[in-house]
Design a protein around this motif. Structure first.
Motif, PDB file in Angstrom:
ATOM      1  N   GLY A  59       0.829  -1.207   0.000  1.00 41.43           N
ATOM      2  CA  GLY A  59       0.000   0.000   0.000  1.00 41.43           C
ATOM      3  C   GLY A  59       0.858   1.249   0.000  1.00 41.43           C
ATOM      4  O   GLY A  59       1.081   1.846   1.043  1.00 41.43           O
ATOM      5  N   CYS A  60       1.329   1.650  -1.158  1.00 42.82           N
ATOM      6  CA  CYS A  60       2.237   2.798  -1.285  1.00 42.82           C
ATOM      7  C   CYS A  60       1.514   3.990  -1.891  1.00 42.82           C
ATOM      8  O   CYS A  60       2.071   4.729  -2.697  1.00 42.82           O
ATOM      9  N   ASP A  61       0.267   4.168  -1.529  1.00 45.18           N
ATOM     10  CA  ASP A  61      -0.549   5.212  -2.152  1.00 45.18           C
ATOM     11  C   ASP A  61      -0.732   6.435  -1.256  1.00 45.18           C
ATOM     12  O   ASP A  61      -1.599   7.258  -1.492  1.00 45.18           O
ATOM     13  N   GLY A  62       0.104   6.558  -0.252  1.00 47.09           N
ATOM     14  CA  GLY A  62       0.097   7.758   0.573  1.00 47.09           C
ATOM     15  C   GLY A  62      -0.896   7.728   1.721  1.00 47.09           C
ATOM     16  O   GLY A  62      -1.709   6.821   1.859  1.00 47.09           O
ATOM     17  N   PHE A  63      -0.805   8.752   2.551  1.00 47.78           N
ATOM     18  CA  PHE A  63      -1.614   8.840   3.765  1.00 47.78           C
ATOM     19  C   PHE A  63      -3.111   8.811   3.465  1.00 47.78           C
ATOM     20  O   PHE A  63      -3.894   8.212   4.191  1.00 47.78           O
ATOM     21  N   HIS A  64      -3.528   9.446   2.391  1.00 52.13           N
ATOM     22  CA  HIS A  64      -4.958   9.539   2.069  1.00 52.13           C
ATOM     23  C   HIS A  64      -5.403   8.504   1.041  1.00 52.13           C
ATOM     24  O   HIS A  64      -6.514   8.578   0.539  1.00 52.13           O
ATOM     25  N   GLY A  65      -4.556   7.537   0.725  1.00 53.65           N
ATOM     26  CA  GLY A  65      -4.903   6.513  -0.253  1.00 53.65           C
ATOM     27  C   GLY A  65      -5.874   5.483   0.314  1.00 53.65           C
ATOM     28  O   GLY A  65      -6.197   5.473   1.500  1.00 53.65           O
TER      29      GLY A  65
END
Length: 98
Positions: A59-65
């Motif tokens: 899950g490398c889609d950022g804090f709001h991913g």
């Protein structure tokens, strides 16, 4: 210096060279099965729902991913480092990265 845009470009070039498909502008993306042996990613593209079976999901889609909220709170491990500045800019007389 290896800028983020150059890293992204190299990764996309490697995927194309490998014949691997990259999906852009997917809608209704969701992740499933983090805690099992058959994780998957589901999404809507061109009006059709699709699913990708995975060996693992990073899950490398950022804090709001979507990944962050897909992991149960009890299973999350958050590692955070807070810096005392918002942006750091460096000026140098350096030729562009080829």
């Amino acid at each position: 210096v290896y800028g983020q845009t150059e890293v992204t470009r190299d990764l996309m070039d490697a995927r194309r060279a490998d014949g691997t498909t990259t999906v852009y502008e997917a809608q209704e993306v969701s992740v499933h099965g983090f805690d099992g042996s058959t994780p998957s990613v589901r999404y809507r593209k061109d009006g059709a729902m699709r699913e990708v079976a995975c060996d693992y999901i990073a899950g490398c889609d950022g804090f709001h991913g979507i990944c962050r909220e897909s992991v149960p709170v009890a299973a999350r491990q958050v590692f955070e480092r807070v810096y005392p500045f918002g942006w750091l800019g460096l000026l140098s007389e350096t030729p562009p990265v080829a």
